[in-house]
Write an enzyme that holds these catalytic residues in place. Structure first.
Site, PDB file in Angstrom:
ATOM      1  N   ARG A  15      35.330  53.183  43.588  1.00 40.40           N
ATOM      2  CA  ARG A  15      33.901  53.162  43.894  1.00 40.40           C
ATOM      3  C   ARG A  15      33.660  52.572  45.276  1.00 40.40           C
ATOM      4  O   ARG A  15      34.559  52.001  45.893  1.00 40.40           O
ATOM      5  CB  ARG A  15      33.157  52.334  42.835  1.00 40.40           C
ATOM      6  CG  ARG A  15      33.104  52.964  41.465  1.00 40.40           C
ATOM      7  CD  ARG A  15      32.535  52.018  40.415  1.00 40.40           C
ATOM      8  NE  ARG A  15      33.451  50.918  40.110  1.00 40.40           N
ATOM      9  CZ  ARG A  15      33.197  49.954  39.233  1.00 40.40           C
ATOM     10  NH1 ARG A  15      32.035  49.930  38.597  1.00 40.40           N
ATOM     11  NH2 ARG A  15      34.085  49.008  38.997  1.00 40.40           N
ATOM     12  N   LYS A  75      33.144  45.555  43.423  1.00 36.91           N
ATOM     13  CA  LYS A  75      33.869  44.545  42.653  1.00 36.91           C
ATOM     14  C   LYS A  75      33.904  43.215  43.391  1.00 36.91           C
ATOM     15  O   LYS A  75      33.658  43.128  44.585  1.00 36.91           O
ATOM     16  CB  LYS A  75      35.298  45.013  42.371  1.00 36.91           C
ATOM     17  CG  LYS A  75      35.368  46.167  41.375  1.00 36.91           C
ATOM     18  CD  LYS A  75      34.690  45.846  40.059  1.00 36.91           C
ATOM     19  CE  LYS A  75      35.384  44.768  39.271  1.00 36.91           C
ATOM     20  NZ  LYS A  75      34.644  44.412  38.017  1.00 36.91           N
ATOM     21  N   TYR A  94      29.197  42.813  42.240  1.00 36.22           N
ATOM     22  CA  TYR A  94      29.554  42.192  40.966  1.00 36.22           C
ATOM     23  C   TYR A  94      30.466  41.000  41.240  1.00 36.22           C
ATOM     24  O   TYR A  94      31.359  41.070  42.089  1.00 36.22           O
ATOM     25  CB  TYR A  94      30.286  43.180  40.053  1.00 36.22           C
ATOM     26  CG  TYR A  94      29.417  44.248  39.439  1.00 36.22           C
ATOM     27  CD1 TYR A  94      28.399  43.914  38.562  1.00 36.22           C
ATOM     28  CD2 TYR A  94      29.617  45.588  39.733  1.00 36.22           C
ATOM     29  CE1 TYR A  94      27.583  44.896  37.996  1.00 36.22           C
ATOM     30  CE2 TYR A  94      28.820  46.578  39.177  1.00 36.22           C
ATOM     31  CZ  TYR A  94      27.805  46.229  38.302  1.00 36.22           C
ATOM     32  OH  TYR A  94      27.007  47.197  37.747  1.00 36.22           O
ATOM     33  N   HIS A  96      31.076  38.134  38.312  1.00 35.54           N
ATOM     34  CA  HIS A  96      31.675  37.682  37.050  1.00 35.54           C
ATOM     35  C   HIS A  96      32.431  36.370  37.250  1.00 35.54           C
ATOM     36  O   HIS A  96      33.650  36.275  37.059  1.00 35.54           O
ATOM     37  CB  HIS A  96      32.613  38.756  36.478  1.00 35.54           C
ATOM     38  CG  HIS A  96      31.941  40.065  36.207  1.00 35.54           C
ATOM     39  ND1 HIS A  96      31.033  40.234  35.190  1.00 35.54           N
ATOM     40  CD2 HIS A  96      32.022  41.272  36.838  1.00 35.54           C
ATOM     41  CE1 HIS A  96      30.599  41.485  35.185  1.00 35.54           C
ATOM     42  NE2 HIS A  96      31.176  42.134  36.182  1.00 35.54           N
ATOM     43  N   GLU A 118      25.411  41.463  38.138  1.00 35.18           N
ATOM     44  CA  GLU A 118      25.367  41.350  36.675  1.00 35.18           C
ATOM     45  C   GLU A 118      24.367  40.328  36.170  1.00 35.18           C
ATOM     46  O   GLU A 118      24.088  40.294  34.965  1.00 35.18           O
ATOM     47  CB  GLU A 118      26.763  41.040  36.112  1.00 35.18           C
ATOM     48  CG  GLU A 118      27.278  39.635  36.360  1.00 35.18           C
ATOM     49  CD  GLU A 118      28.005  39.473  37.676  1.00 35.18           C
ATOM     50  OE1 GLU A 118      28.620  38.417  37.888  1.00 35.18           O
ATOM     51  OE2 GLU A 118      27.955  40.422  38.508  1.00 35.18           O
ATOM     52  N   ASP A 270      35.664  41.557  31.843  1.00 33.16           N
ATOM     53  CA  ASP A 270      35.153  41.012  33.103  1.00 33.16           C
ATOM     54  C   ASP A 270      34.640  39.591  32.932  1.00 33.16           C
ATOM     55  O   ASP A 270      34.620  38.808  33.887  1.00 33.16           O
ATOM     56  CB  ASP A 270      34.016  41.887  33.657  1.00 33.16           C
ATOM     57  CG  ASP A 270      34.550  43.024  34.514  1.00 33.16           C
ATOM     58  OD1 ASP A 270      35.635  42.872  35.090  1.00 33.16           O
ATOM     59  OD2 ASP A 270      33.872  44.061  34.611  1.00 33.16           O
TER      60      ASP A 270
END
Length: 372
Positions: A15, A75, A94, A96, A118, A270
């Site tokens: 991505r 990511k 993101y 996490h 998130e 995740d």
């Protein structure tokens, strides 16, 4: 503002943070956009397409991290990327953080302002920037689980939909949110015998109304989990506590109750995973076996369907990216409390309470940071 995006370096992550169409929107708003050469290869977006959209192509990620005021990714930054982050820069991706003390430490040390997709909220407590990837991961969990169930992949050798004269496979979905709903939808579509567990009576009622007799619902407690995993060929872990580590709902002792060759797919990996025996895997080596049970714990499942995932993600992340670029991060967060909920780290401070509690940092409310 100078905004940049880089080629993702996580294992088998295809991505990209900005599509050419998103670049064009930012340029139309008067911003300069730098894109690392080859960043869009994984979604079939050429450097020429980015250039036509108004991007400035740069050969190295270091060029982006070194000069852009905001870096948009997909990511969490890997160690080499974190070393290039700098004070005052905005990182929008993101993260996490709760199960990742090393990343959190590096972000705090860098002084970067890190906004996590998130934890950005929406009306009614929704998580709109997480939702499209949860939809993708939920649907993919059944595909991945069905493959892992094949004997050649270590599984029990069960076809989820069965055939005339042979019972279908049993699928247990733990968690009835976005991931769980989409997993159940796919499993039902294949003809599997599906049960969904959740603790929220309203969620159970909504699922029951939607699926009617095509899927069963039960209240989630230890006794029901133990009973249902003993019957299931495929178990999907789909539990989320926003920003916090996932609860360990299936213990190692429970694996002894399961059928040899059954499969666990941990979509919550995740956030540390909701099975005690889970640890993150990659698309290159997606499964491992513990006590005869196959575990699939790929931490970036949607990366395998990169084009679908990138466009779905950009649909929801771009509006906030435009606000940050137009107003500056402090102005954008002050104007939008939903975006403010996405701020996890800023100027060496942890600004998301669940992360601070999990990892032992002092919690500094967003309002204090934005007001400085």
């Amino acid at each position: 503002m100078r905004v940049g995006t880089v080629k993702e370096v996580k294992n088998h992550e295809y991505r990209v943070g900005l599509t050419p169409e998103s670049v064009r929107e930012l340029v139309t708003h008067g911003h300069e956009v730098w894109v690392e050469a080859g960043a869009g290869d994984g979604i079939g977006a050429s450097d020429a397409a980015y250039a036509a959209a108004g991007a400035v192509l740069k050969p190295l990620a270091a060029d982006i991290f070194g000069s852009c005021e905001m870096v948009v990714k997909v990511k969490e930054p890997q160690a080499a990327e974190r070393a290039m982050l700098r004070e005052g820069q905005v990182l929008y991706t993101y993260l996490h953080l709760a199960p990742d003390p090393e990343q959190t430490r590096d972000l705090v040390k860098s002084g970067v302002t890190a906004i996590a997709y998130e934890t950005v909220t929406g009306p009614g407590g929704q998580l709109p920037l997480l939702k499209p990837m949860s939809q993708v991961a939920g649907r993919m969990s059944i595909q991945a689980g069905a493959t892992a169930l094949e004997k050649a992949h270590g599984g029990r050798g069960v076809l989820l939909g069965g055939v005339p004269g042979v019972l279908p496979g049993r699928v247990l979905v733990i968690g009835g949110g976005v991931v769980g709903f989409n997993a159940a939808q796919m499993a039902v579509g294949l003809g599997a015998d599906v049960t969904i567990l959740d603790r929220d009576p309203e969620v159970l009622e909504r699922l029951g109304t939607h699926f009617e007799s095509r899927a069963k619902t039960r209240f989630s407690n230890r006794a029901n989990i133990e009973q249902m995993i003993a019957e299931a060929e495929l178990v999907i872990g789909a539990v989320l506590i926003p920003g916090a580590a996932a609860p360990k709902l299936v213990t190692r002792d429970m694996l002894a109750l399961m059928k040899p060759g059954a499969v666990l797919v941990d979509v919550a990996i995740d956030q540390g995973g909701c099975f005690e025996t889970s640890h993150a895997t990659t698309h290159a080596d997606p499964t491992y076996i513990v006590d005869g049970i196959v575990h699939y714990c790929v931490a970036n499942m949607p990366g395998a369907v990169a084009r679908t995932s990138t466009y779905a993600l950009n649909n929801v992340t771009l509006p906030h990216a435009l606000r940050i670029a137009d107003l500056g991060w402090k102005g954008a967060l002050a104007a939008n409390p939903h975006l403010a909920a996405g701020l996890n780290v800023s100027g060496g401070k942890v600004t998301y309470e669940a992360v601070a509690l999990e990892l032992g940092y002092d919690y500094v409310p967003v309002a204090e940071v934005v007001g400085n």
